[in-house]
Motif scaffolding. Sequence first.
Motif, short mmCIF file in Angstrom:
data_model
loop_
_atom_site.label_atom_id
_atom_site.label_comp_id
_atom_site.label_asym_id
_atom_site.label_seq_id
_atom_site.Cartn_x
_atom_site.Cartn_y
_atom_site.Cartn_z
N GLY A 1 3.03 16.34 9.32
CA GLY A 1 3.79 16.46 8.08
C GLY A 1 3.03 16.07 6.84
N ILE A 2 1.80 15.62 6.99
CA ILE A 2 0.97 15.25 5.85
C ILE A 2 0.36 16.51 5.25
N ARG A 3 0.42 16.62 3.93
CA ARG A 3 -0.16 17.77 3.26
C ARG A 3 -1.69 17.64 3.25
N THR A 4 -2.35 18.78 3.31
CA THR A 4 -3.81 18.77 3.39
C THR A 4 -4.40 19.78 2.41
N ALA A 5 -5.59 19.44 1.94
CA ALA A 5 -6.33 20.36 1.07
C ALA A 5 -7.81 20.25 1.37
N CYS A 6 -8.50 21.34 1.17
CA CYS A 6 -9.96 21.35 1.25
C CYS A 6 -10.49 21.37 -0.18
N VAL A 7 -11.34 20.41 -0.49
CA VAL A 7 -11.95 20.32 -1.83
C VAL A 7 -13.45 20.45 -1.63
N THR A 8 -13.97 21.63 -1.88
CA THR A 8 -15.34 21.93 -1.49
C THR A 8 -16.20 22.38 -2.65
N ASN A 9 -17.41 21.83 -2.72
CA ASN A 9 -18.45 22.41 -3.57
C ASN A 9 -19.11 23.50 -2.74
N ASN A 10 -18.88 24.74 -3.10
CA ASN A 10 -19.37 25.83 -2.28
C ASN A 10 -19.85 26.96 -3.17
N ILE A 11 -20.39 27.99 -2.55
CA ILE A 11 -20.92 29.10 -3.33
C ILE A 11 -20.26 30.40 -2.88
N LEU A 12 -20.15 31.31 -3.81
CA LEU A 12 -19.40 32.53 -3.58
C LEU A 12 -19.91 33.32 -2.39
N GLU A 13 -21.23 33.40 -2.27
CA GLU A 13 -21.83 34.22 -1.21
C GLU A 13 -21.62 33.63 0.19
N PHE A 14 -21.27 32.36 0.27
CA PHE A 14 -21.02 31.73 1.57
C PHE A 14 -19.55 31.75 1.96
N GLY A 15 -18.71 32.37 1.11
CA GLY A 15 -17.27 32.30 1.30
C GLY A 15 -16.79 32.78 2.65
N MET B 1 0.84 -1.19 0.00
CA MET B 1 0.00 0.00 0.00
C MET B 1 0.88 1.25 0.00
N SER B 2 0.56 2.20 -0.87
CA SER B 2 1.36 3.41 -1.00
C SER B 2 1.33 4.23 0.28
N THR B 3 2.44 4.90 0.56
CA THR B 3 2.48 5.83 1.68
C THR B 3 1.50 6.97 1.44
N ILE B 4 0.82 7.39 2.49
CA ILE B 4 -0.12 8.51 2.38
C ILE B 4 0.63 9.81 2.61
N GLU B 5 0.64 10.66 1.61
CA GLU B 5 1.34 11.93 1.67
C GLU B 5 0.39 13.12 1.83
N ALA B 6 -0.89 12.90 1.53
CA ALA B 6 -1.84 14.02 1.58
C ALA B 6 -3.23 13.51 1.95
N VAL B 7 -3.97 14.36 2.65
CA VAL B 7 -5.38 14.11 2.95
C VAL B 7 -6.18 15.26 2.39
N LEU B 8 -7.19 14.93 1.60
CA LEU B 8 -8.09 15.92 1.01
C LEU B 8 -9.42 15.83 1.73
N PHE B 9 -9.89 16.97 2.23
CA PHE B 9 -11.13 17.03 3.00
C PHE B 9 -12.20 17.80 2.25
N ASP B 10 -13.41 17.25 2.24
CA ASP B 10 -14.59 18.06 1.95
C ASP B 10 -14.75 19.06 3.11
N PHE B 11 -15.54 20.11 2.91
CA PHE B 11 -15.79 21.01 4.04
C PHE B 11 -17.14 20.72 4.68
#
Length: 213
Positions: free
Chosen positions: A111-125, A1-11
Amino acid sequence: MSTIEAVLFDFGGVFTESPFLAAHEAGEELGIDVDVAFDLCFGTYHDDGDHPWHRLERGEVTLEDARLALRTMAIERGYDVDPIDFLMRLARDDEQRPQVVERALAIKASGIRTACVTNNILEFGEGWRSLVPVDALFDAVVDSCHTGVRKPDSRIYRLALDAVDVDAEAAVFLDDHPANVAAAESLGMRGIVVGRDRLAAFDRLDELLAAVE
């Protein structure tokens, strides 16, 4: 199993209660079938189409225009409701959020890289960003209303992977909608569907991280 380098989160649904749960609860309270309530607000969410909510999340229309279109669609189907009101219950107290934030911060601090991947709307920013320490939690934020693509379109995941500079096989993705997780898995990522108990998803994430150490 590949090493986990990043976790991507929904918001929404990870750092807040699920908006899908909010729509279901609203349907129950109003005596509307929960599947109908979901459809009135979000349309067929596992597809990326021309539904007003989809267009709103891609930044193609304003909240005001989308709200009018959603309300018109609801009335045409015999429901005198404002589907956007279904989501207002997300403003209530969220007992799990402090622990979710704490655990996500710990993952990033390891040390794990993280990102937020969100379906969102401009007015809620400003609103959603005020709920959590965005800059401390995420190395990158990929927001559908700014990119013009939304989950489950594979392009939004690739944008996030590029932003944290990892291959799909080295990433894990957490989201409260199964179709969004399935789309990530189709690219080679490991996926976790987040349920009502969001901390249970973090338990599963910890298991994955421990398995590849």
